[in-house]
Design a protein around this motif. Structure first.
Motif, PDB file in Angstrom:
ATOM      1  N   ALA A 157       0.813  -1.217   0.000  1.00 37.32           N
ATOM      2  CA  ALA A 157       0.000   0.000   0.000  1.00 37.32           C
ATOM      3  C   ALA A 157       0.849   1.271   0.000  1.00 37.32           C
ATOM      4  CB  ALA A 157      -0.928   0.005   1.209  1.00 37.32           C
ATOM      5  N   GLY A 158       2.183   1.120  -0.100  1.00 38.24           N
ATOM      6  CA  GLY A 158       3.058   2.282  -0.178  1.00 38.24           C
ATOM      7  C   GLY A 158       3.313   2.958   1.142  1.00 38.24           C
ATOM      8  N   MET A 159       3.289   2.197   2.249  1.00 36.19           N
ATOM      9  CA  MET A 159       3.436   2.792   3.572  1.00 36.19           C
ATOM     10  C   MET A 159       4.725   2.412   4.265  1.00 36.19           C
ATOM     11  SD  MET A 159      -0.411   2.681   5.157  1.00 36.19           S
ATOM     12  CE  MET A 159      -0.622   0.919   5.115  1.00 36.19           C
ATOM     13  N   VAL A 160       5.744   1.972   3.515  1.00 36.11           N
ATOM     14  CA  VAL A 160       7.011   1.553   4.109  1.00 36.11           C
ATOM     15  C   VAL A 160       8.163   2.289   3.433  1.00 36.11           C
ATOM     16  CG1 VAL A 160       8.589  -0.382   4.526  1.00 36.11           C
ATOM     17  CG2 VAL A 160       6.117  -0.732   4.694  1.00 36.11           C
ATOM     18  N   ILE A 161       9.098   2.770   4.240  1.00 35.57           N
ATOM     19  CA  ILE A 161      10.355   3.292   3.734  1.00 35.57           C
ATOM     20  C   ILE A 161      11.485   2.584   4.474  1.00 35.57           C
ATOM     21  CG2 ILE A 161       9.468   5.547   3.048  1.00 35.57           C
ATOM     22  CD1 ILE A 161      10.384   6.704   5.611  1.00 35.57           C
ATOM     23  N   THR A 162      12.683   2.630   3.932  1.00 33.37           N
ATOM     24  CA  THR A 162      13.820   1.960   4.543  1.00 33.37           C
ATOM     25  C   THR A 162      15.065   2.795   4.356  1.00 33.37           C
ATOM     26  OG1 THR A 162      15.069  -0.118   4.622  1.00 33.37           O
ATOM     27  CG2 THR A 162      14.373   0.647   2.457  1.00 33.37           C
ATOM     28  N   MET A 163      16.065   2.572   5.222  1.00 35.33           N
ATOM     29  CA  MET A 163      17.263   3.416   5.166  1.00 35.33           C
ATOM     30  C   MET A 163      18.207   3.009   4.044  1.00 35.33           C
ATOM     31  SD  MET A 163      19.629   2.218   8.361  1.00 35.33           S
ATOM     32  CE  MET A 163      20.161   0.516   8.566  1.00 35.33           C
ATOM     33  N   ASN A 164      18.139   1.762   3.584  1.00 34.10           N
ATOM     34  CA  ASN A 164      18.917   1.339   2.411  1.00 34.10           C
ATOM     35  C   ASN A 164      18.379   0.004   1.901  1.00 34.10           C
ATOM     36  OD1 ASN A 164      20.164  -0.773   3.978  1.00 34.10           O
ATOM     37  ND2 ASN A 164      21.677   0.703   4.712  1.00 34.10           N
ATOM     38  N   GLU A 165      18.801  -0.367   0.698  1.00 30.58           N
ATOM     39  CA  GLU A 165      18.300  -1.588   0.085  1.00 30.58           C
ATOM     40  C   GLU A 165      18.667  -2.821   0.911  1.00 30.58           C
ATOM     41  OE1 GLU A 165      20.197   0.681  -1.272  1.00 30.58           O
ATOM     42  OE2 GLU A 165      19.325   1.391  -3.165  1.00 30.58           O
TER      43      GLU A 165
END
Length: 433
Positions: A157-165
């Protein structure tokens, strides 16, 4: 088209509007660590932009630092977030307390980092209609050991971000998260520092700053590397400074004595974040990972990346030369060699040391600047549509939770007894009873 959809575990609800919602971070721990440092940097940036943010957290050593950058900090007492000792009704009351202290706003962007944070944020999103929620993945194993279905649902749903791959890869490898499509990468941020006069004196100083617990157990291998290097020609004046505290402290002190380098290794203990610059300015080489690796590099300290969850001090290389935003996550496919090789390379040549110092400062300034990373973060937050609802409560430990709740029923009228119980639990390493 209906914007609501459901699953067995969670519901997502698209708000009518996210315009003007205030950002509220939810982090249920309070240590001197990487996530706390990132939250403080975000808070300071929001304040500088004239859009102050809020924070829900637990009491602890970062209280003053948080108070300086957030316009409101809801700081819960440790027993209010002690899940094994809480009844469901009591946890409901804690959520109500938080909601009342946030009630002067109509809606929020809730940003959280772990399962308990997700649970609290989802409940608060029900209180504040029109709120959105975002998961920020900042550690390679923070969402385990159980596979949480709502994490993959949030990502879809597009609700996650992360600090790196690599952080996303670590969660796929360790716990089976799909995380497809890959979450948006919003790197850690760091201020850019101008070169300053060095405070270094005498022999070469190697520095590491870390909480001394399993994720940072590379410090064992680092002490062993110092013991080897100290016996090599021209390296008898090498020193190691360890800043931080944790359950491994006594074992590390004993290891240094066993290897005959007790006098060469200094254990400083916990240092407030705003005083770490003193130690960076005295260091010739930094060894570490995550937030402190960035800080040391931004101060122009030649930095060696250490791999998390490895007592053998393995390294993929020098920070200034490793591509991308990699900061030491323990994932497969990363080529490493013993970190002592990089230490030896830097110690044998002052010109090589100076070259790497410059490369580290430049990489920190160009790949991790605050304004650039925060612009990415705000773009993601502003475009977030849904909120996560009905997140399941994190599981309570089965072995001791019932016993602790039984004791609480008997002793709740004796605060001293409950305080002593929490104290002994801490001495026992946080055992869940």
């Amino acid at each position: 088209m209906d914007n609501n959809f459901s699953s067995n575990a969670t519901r997502h609800k698209a708000p009518p509007s996210s315009g003007g919602a205030k950002i509220c971070y939810v982090w249920t721990l309070n240590n001197v660590g990487g996530i706390e440092t990132l939250i403080c940097r975000h808070g300071a940036w929001h304040k500088k932009q004239g859009r102050p943010a809020r924070l829900v957290t637990c009491e602890g050593p970062m209280n003053t630092a948080y108070g300086d950058v957030f316009d409101r900090v809801i700081s819960l007492r440790s027993h209010e977030l002690d899940l094994p000792c809480l009844y469901d009704q009591e946890l409901d009351e804690v959520i109500e307390i938080i909601a009342r202290r946030l009630s002067d706003e109509k809606s929020y962007h809730f940003v959280f980092f772990n399962h308990l944070g997700a649970f609290i944020a989802s409940r608060l999103a029900e209180h504040f209609v029109g709120s959105t929620t975002t998961l920020y993945i900042l550690e390679d194993r923070i969402l385990g050991p159980l596979h949480l279905e709502f994490v993959d649902e949030m990502n879809e749903a597009g609700m996650v971000i992360t600090m790196n791959e690599d952080c996303s890869v670590g969660h796929r490898e360790s716990y089976g998260y799909a995380l497809k499509p890959p979450p948006l990468v919003v790197p850690l941020s760091v201020e850019t520092f101008m070169p300053r006069p060095s405070m270094r004196r005498g022999g070469k100083v190697v520095l590491t700053v870390a909480r001394l617990y399993p994720m940072k157990d590379y410090v064992f291998g680092l002490i062993e590397a110092i013991a080897v290097l100290a016996k090599e020609p021209g390296q008898s004046d090498i020193r190691l400074t360890i800043v931080g505290d944790g359950p491994f402290m006594e074992d590390l002190q004993q290891l240094a004595k066993d290897h005959g380098v007790g006098s060469l290794v200094s254990f400083v203990g916990v240092v407030p974040p705003d005083q770490l610059e003193i130690y960076y300015s005295k260091a010739d080489i930094y060894v570490g990972m995550g937030t402190t690796l960035l800080e040391a590099s931004s101060h122009g300290v030649a930095s060696v990346i250490a791999i998390a969850h490895s007592r053998t001090f393995e390294s993929p290389g020098l920070f200034g030369r490793v591509a991308g935003h990699y900061l030491g996550e323990a994932i497969s496919g990363i080529k490493t060699q013993p970190g002592i090789c990089y230490l030896r390379e830097l110690l044998r040549s002052d010109s090589r040391l100076a070259e790497e110092s410059d490369l580290c400062r430049r990489k920190a300034a160009t790949s991790f600047p605050v304004d650039q990373t925060m612009s990415l973060f705000m773009e993601k937050i502003s475009s977030s549509g849904p909120a996560i609802l009905e997140v399941p409560l994190p599981p309570r430990p089965h072995n001791y939770g019932k016993f602790r709740r039984f004791l609480k029923r008997r002793l709740k009228h004796f605060p001293v007894a409950m305080s002593l119980g929490r104290f002994f639990r801490k001495l026992l390493g946080g055992i869940n009873f």
